[in-house]
Write a protein that holds these residues in place. Structure first.
Motif, PDB file in Angstrom:
ATOM      1  N   ARG A  38       0.831  -1.209   0.000  1.00  0.00           N
ATOM      2  CA  ARG A  38       0.000   0.000   0.000  1.00  0.00           C
ATOM      3  C   ARG A  38       0.862   1.254   0.000  1.00  0.00           C
ATOM      4  O   ARG A  38       0.628   2.182  -0.777  1.00  0.00           O
ATOM      5  CB  ARG A  38      -0.897  -0.006   1.234  1.00  0.00           C
ATOM      6  CG  ARG A  38      -1.716   1.267   1.452  1.00  0.00           C
ATOM      7  CD  ARG A  38      -2.091   1.411   2.907  1.00  0.00           C
ATOM      8  NE  ARG A  38      -0.902   1.546   3.742  1.00  0.00           N
ATOM      9  CZ  ARG A  38      -0.893   1.292   5.047  1.00  0.00           C
ATOM     10  NH1 ARG A  38      -1.966   0.844   5.659  1.00  0.00           N
ATOM     11  NH2 ARG A  38       0.232   1.460   5.739  1.00  0.00           N
ATOM     12  N   ASP A  39       1.877   1.279   0.864  1.00  0.00           N
ATOM     13  CA  ASP A  39       2.719   2.469   0.980  1.00  0.00           C
ATOM     14  C   ASP A  39       3.524   2.734  -0.280  1.00  0.00           C
ATOM     15  O   ASP A  39       3.845   3.887  -0.595  1.00  0.00           O
ATOM     16  CB  ASP A  39       3.661   2.321   2.183  1.00  0.00           C
ATOM     17  CG  ASP A  39       2.907   2.314   3.508  1.00  0.00           C
ATOM     18  OD1 ASP A  39       1.741   2.753   3.528  1.00  0.00           O
ATOM     19  OD2 ASP A  39       3.485   1.863   4.518  1.00  0.00           O
ATOM     20  N   SER A  40       3.861   1.672  -1.025  1.00  0.00           N
ATOM     21  CA  SER A  40       4.621   1.868  -2.262  1.00  0.00           C
ATOM     22  C   SER A  40       3.723   2.264  -3.429  1.00  0.00           C
ATOM     23  O   SER A  40       4.141   3.002  -4.324  1.00  0.00           O
ATOM     24  CB  SER A  40       5.399   0.593  -2.605  1.00  0.00           C
ATOM     25  OG  SER A  40       4.511  -0.474  -2.890  1.00  0.00           O
ATOM     26  N   LEU A  41       2.472   1.769  -3.432  1.00  0.00           N
ATOM     27  CA  LEU A  41       1.576   2.044  -4.556  1.00  0.00           C
ATOM     28  C   LEU A  41       0.818   3.369  -4.414  1.00  0.00           C
ATOM     29  O   LEU A  41       0.519   4.025  -5.416  1.00  0.00           O
ATOM     30  CB  LEU A  41       0.564   0.907  -4.704  1.00  0.00           C
ATOM     31  CG  LEU A  41       1.096  -0.425  -5.210  1.00  0.00           C
ATOM     32  CD1 LEU A  41      -0.021  -1.455  -5.238  1.00  0.00           C
ATOM     33  CD2 LEU A  41       1.709  -0.272  -6.600  1.00  0.00           C
ATOM     34  N   LEU A  42       0.508   3.753  -3.185  1.00  0.00           N
ATOM     35  CA  LEU A  42      -0.332   4.937  -2.987  1.00  0.00           C
ATOM     36  C   LEU A  42       0.255   6.203  -3.611  1.00  0.00           C
ATOM     37  O   LEU A  42      -0.462   6.940  -4.306  1.00  0.00           O
ATOM     38  CB  LEU A  42      -0.589   5.137  -1.492  1.00  0.00           C
ATOM     39  CG  LEU A  42      -1.625   6.213  -1.140  1.00  0.00           C
ATOM     40  CD1 LEU A  42      -2.965   5.918  -1.811  1.00  0.00           C
ATOM     41  CD2 LEU A  42      -1.798   6.307   0.377  1.00  0.00           C
ATOM     42  N   PRO A  43       1.553   6.519  -3.411  1.00  0.00           N
ATOM     43  CA  PRO A  43       2.105   7.716  -4.059  1.00  0.00           C
ATOM     44  C   PRO A  43       2.005   7.666  -5.585  1.00  0.00           C
ATOM     45  O   PRO A  43       1.776   8.687  -6.237  1.00  0.00           O
ATOM     46  CB  PRO A  43       3.569   7.724  -3.602  1.00  0.00           C
ATOM     47  CG  PRO A  43       3.582   6.915  -2.354  1.00  0.00           C
ATOM     48  CD  PRO A  43       2.550   5.855  -2.554  1.00  0.00           C
ATOM     49  N   LYS A  44       2.171   6.457  -6.161  1.00  0.00           N
ATOM     50  CA  LYS A  44       2.079   6.322  -7.615  1.00  0.00           C
ATOM     51  C   LYS A  44       0.650   6.520  -8.102  1.00  0.00           C
ATOM     52  O   LYS A  44       0.421   7.061  -9.183  1.00  0.00           O
ATOM     53  CB  LYS A  44       2.603   4.946  -8.038  1.00  0.00           C
ATOM     54  CG  LYS A  44       4.077   4.734  -7.731  1.00  0.00           C
ATOM     55  CD  LYS A  44       4.562   3.357  -8.156  1.00  0.00           C
ATOM     56  CE  LYS A  44       6.040   3.179  -7.841  1.00  0.00           C
ATOM     57  NZ  LYS A  44       6.556   1.854  -8.251  1.00  0.00           N
ATOM     58  N   LEU A  45      -0.312   6.083  -7.298  1.00  0.00           N
ATOM     59  CA  LEU A  45      -1.712   6.300  -7.652  1.00  0.00           C
ATOM     60  C   LEU A  45      -2.065   7.772  -7.576  1.00  0.00           C
ATOM     61  O   LEU A  45      -2.751   8.324  -8.452  1.00  0.00           O
ATOM     62  CB  LEU A  45      -2.618   5.495  -6.716  1.00  0.00           C
ATOM     63  CG  LEU A  45      -2.621   3.975  -6.921  1.00  0.00           C
ATOM     64  CD1 LEU A  45      -3.320   3.287  -5.765  1.00  0.00           C
ATOM     65  CD2 LEU A  45      -3.300   3.616  -8.243  1.00  0.00           C
ATOM     66  N   LEU A  46      -1.609   8.448  -6.541  1.00  0.00           N
ATOM     67  CA  LEU A  46      -1.922   9.866  -6.355  1.00  0.00           C
ATOM     68  C   LEU A  46      -1.261  10.739  -7.420  1.00  0.00           C
ATOM     69  O   LEU A  46      -1.823  11.758  -7.836  1.00  0.00           O
ATOM     70  CB  LEU A  46      -1.483  10.315  -4.960  1.00  0.00           C
ATOM     71  CG  LEU A  46      -2.255   9.697  -3.787  1.00  0.00           C
ATOM     72  CD1 LEU A  46      -1.646  10.115  -2.454  1.00  0.00           C
ATOM     73  CD2 LEU A  46      -3.725  10.085  -3.840  1.00  0.00           C
ATOM     74  N   SER A  47      -0.064  10.330  -7.857  1.00  0.00           N
ATOM     75  CA  SER A  47       0.652  11.120  -8.862  1.00  0.00           C
ATOM     76  C   SER A  47       0.180  10.828 -10.283  1.00  0.00           C
ATOM     77  O   SER A  47       0.547  11.536 -11.219  1.00  0.00           O
ATOM     78  CB  SER A  47       2.153  10.843  -8.766  1.00  0.00           C
ATOM     79  OG  SER A  47       2.442   9.503  -9.142  1.00  0.00           O
ATOM     80  N   GLY A  48      -0.614   9.776 -10.437  1.00  0.00           N
ATOM     81  CA  GLY A  48      -1.074   9.396 -11.770  1.00  0.00           C
ATOM     82  C   GLY A  48      -0.132   8.483 -12.499  1.00  0.00           C
ATOM     83  O   GLY A  48      -0.372   8.115 -13.659  1.00  0.00           O
ATOM     84  N   GLU A  49       0.971   8.080 -11.844  1.00  0.00           N
ATOM     85  CA  GLU A  49       1.931   7.174 -12.479  1.00  0.00           C
ATOM     86  C   GLU A  49       1.278   5.828 -12.789  1.00  0.00           C
ATOM     87  O   GLU A  49       1.597   5.183 -13.783  1.00  0.00           O
ATOM     88  CB  GLU A  49       3.130   6.983 -11.554  1.00  0.00           C
ATOM     89  CG  GLU A  49       4.221   6.106 -12.143  1.00  0.00           C
ATOM     90  CD  GLU A  49       5.418   5.954 -11.221  1.00  0.00           C
ATOM     91  OE1 GLU A  49       6.226   5.031 -11.447  1.00  0.00           O
ATOM     92  OE2 GLU A  49       5.538   6.756 -10.270  1.00  0.00           O
ATOM     93  N   ILE A  50       0.336   5.423 -11.933  1.00  0.00           N
ATOM     94  CA  ILE A  50      -0.440   4.207 -12.166  1.00  0.00           C
ATOM     95  C   ILE A  50      -1.874   4.622 -12.455  1.00  0.00           C
ATOM     96  O   ILE A  50      -2.495   5.355 -11.675  1.00  0.00           O
ATOM     97  CB  ILE A  50      -0.405   3.264 -10.954  1.00  0.00           C
ATOM     98  CG1 ILE A  50       1.023   2.786 -10.705  1.00  0.00           C
ATOM     99  CG2 ILE A  50      -1.327   2.065 -11.169  1.00  0.00           C
ATOM    100  CD1 ILE A  50       1.163   1.892  -9.496  1.00  0.00           C
ATOM    101  N   ASP A  51      -2.424   4.172 -13.586  1.00  0.00           N
ATOM    102  CA  ASP A  51      -3.782   4.531 -14.004  1.00  0.00           C
ATOM    103  C   ASP A  51      -4.698   3.330 -13.811  1.00  0.00           C
ATOM    104  O   ASP A  51      -4.489   2.266 -14.390  1.00  0.00           O
ATOM    105  CB  ASP A  51      -3.774   4.958 -15.474  1.00  0.00           C
ATOM    106  CG  ASP A  51      -5.164   5.385 -15.937  1.00  0.00           C
ATOM    107  OD1 ASP A  51      -6.054   5.570 -15.073  1.00  0.00           O
ATOM    108  OD2 ASP A  51      -5.360   5.526 -17.161  1.00  0.00           O
ATOM    109  N   VAL A  52      -5.716   3.488 -12.978  1.00  0.00           N
ATOM    110  CA  VAL A  52      -6.662   2.402 -12.723  1.00  0.00           C
ATOM    111  C   VAL A  52      -8.058   2.739 -13.256  1.00  0.00           C
ATOM    112  O   VAL A  52      -9.030   2.064 -12.918  1.00  0.00           O
ATOM    113  CB  VAL A  52      -6.749   2.095 -11.206  1.00  0.00           C
ATOM    114  CG1 VAL A  52      -5.424   1.582 -10.689  1.00  0.00           C
ATOM    115  CG2 VAL A  52      -7.186   3.334 -10.428  1.00  0.00           C
TER     116      VAL A  52
END
Length: 259
Positions: free
Chosen positions: A194-208
């Protein structure tokens, strides 16, 4: 699924009683001089876990990690006791009565007593014993935080079942201990993910945005119902008011009458 039958253990003439240090090797942790910061680290890499009472406030039966670490040089030169995996740890200064099981090799500070034994069955029995112990008996309520010391802990009364009952008890509870440890470790891994993915989700690096969450939600709902079905079954095995409370809780979540 693990099924356990509950039966009250009744002491009899074959049970052994005495002081707790008649049954266990009891060690006390240590804190290297704080004025010498080279002994401490906030990094786990290459260092040794060093448990404090604050760490023992974390949820879970087991202690997996610590907020501070000691260097190997500190442990060796300051003669800090190493706690073996499976040992039971008890806080006895300031905050009295926190109990944890060491999930791995670690050290502790001087406010924590460690109970070790080559008899794992006896350790399996000790954990619930310490969890249920009335620590108010060790001193009056106004001074319990300061009245308890290592001598007090070593002189605590202890009563052990005979070998046959102890082995039977351990055979039933050990799968529960293993399940608890596995789930705690899984929770840690999920938190790290969670801690590794959350910043990427918030920055848009990961698109869901294109992910269909319907299947995931259905899976989580079904998994939750299976776990709560297990809870309901455990509740039926319990007795008295605890069984009633657990059944009502399961009924509220499952929205069905217990069978």
């Amino acid at each position: 699924m693990i099924t356990v039958e509950y039966k009250r253990l009744e002491p009899n003439g074959s049970w052994r009683s005495g002081k707790v240090d008649d049954f266990f090797e009891i060690g006390i942790g240590k804190t290297p001089p704080r004025k010498e910061p080279e002994w401490f680290s906030e990094s786990a890499a290459g260092n040794i876990k060093w448990l404090s009472i604050r760490d023992m406030a974390d949820k879970g039966v087991y202690s997996l990690d610590s907020s501070e670490y000691l260097t190997p040089e500190a442990v060796e030169s300051k003669n800090v006791r190493i706690t073996r995996p499976g040992s039971i740890m008890l806080s006895f200064k300031l905050t009295v009565g926190r109990v944890k099981i060491a999930a791995c090799e670690m050290t502790t500070n001087e406010a924590i007593a460690t109970f070790s034994s080559i008899d794992q069955d006896l350790l399996d029995y000790l954990y619930p014993y310490l969890m249920c112990f009335d620590y108010g008996k060790l001193g009056n309520t106004s001074s319990i935080a300061t009245a308890v010391n290592s001598k007090t802990i070593k002189a605590m009364p202890f009563c052990s079942p005979d070998d046959a009952v102890l082995r039977d008890f351990a055979s039933k509870v050990r799968p529960l201990y293993e399940l608890l440890l596995s789930q705690q470790r899984e929770n840690v891994r999920l938190a790290e993910l969670r801690d590794s993915l959350l910043p990427k989700l918030l920055s848009g690096e990961i698109d869901v945005s294109q992910v269909d969450l319907t299947l995931l939600n259905n899976h989580l709902e079904e998994t939750g119902r299976l776990l709560l079905d297990d809870l309901l079954e455990y509740a039926m095995l319990s007795v008295g008011k605890y069984s009633s409370i657990a059944q009502r809780f399961a009924f509220l979540i499952l929205e069905k009458e217990p069978s």
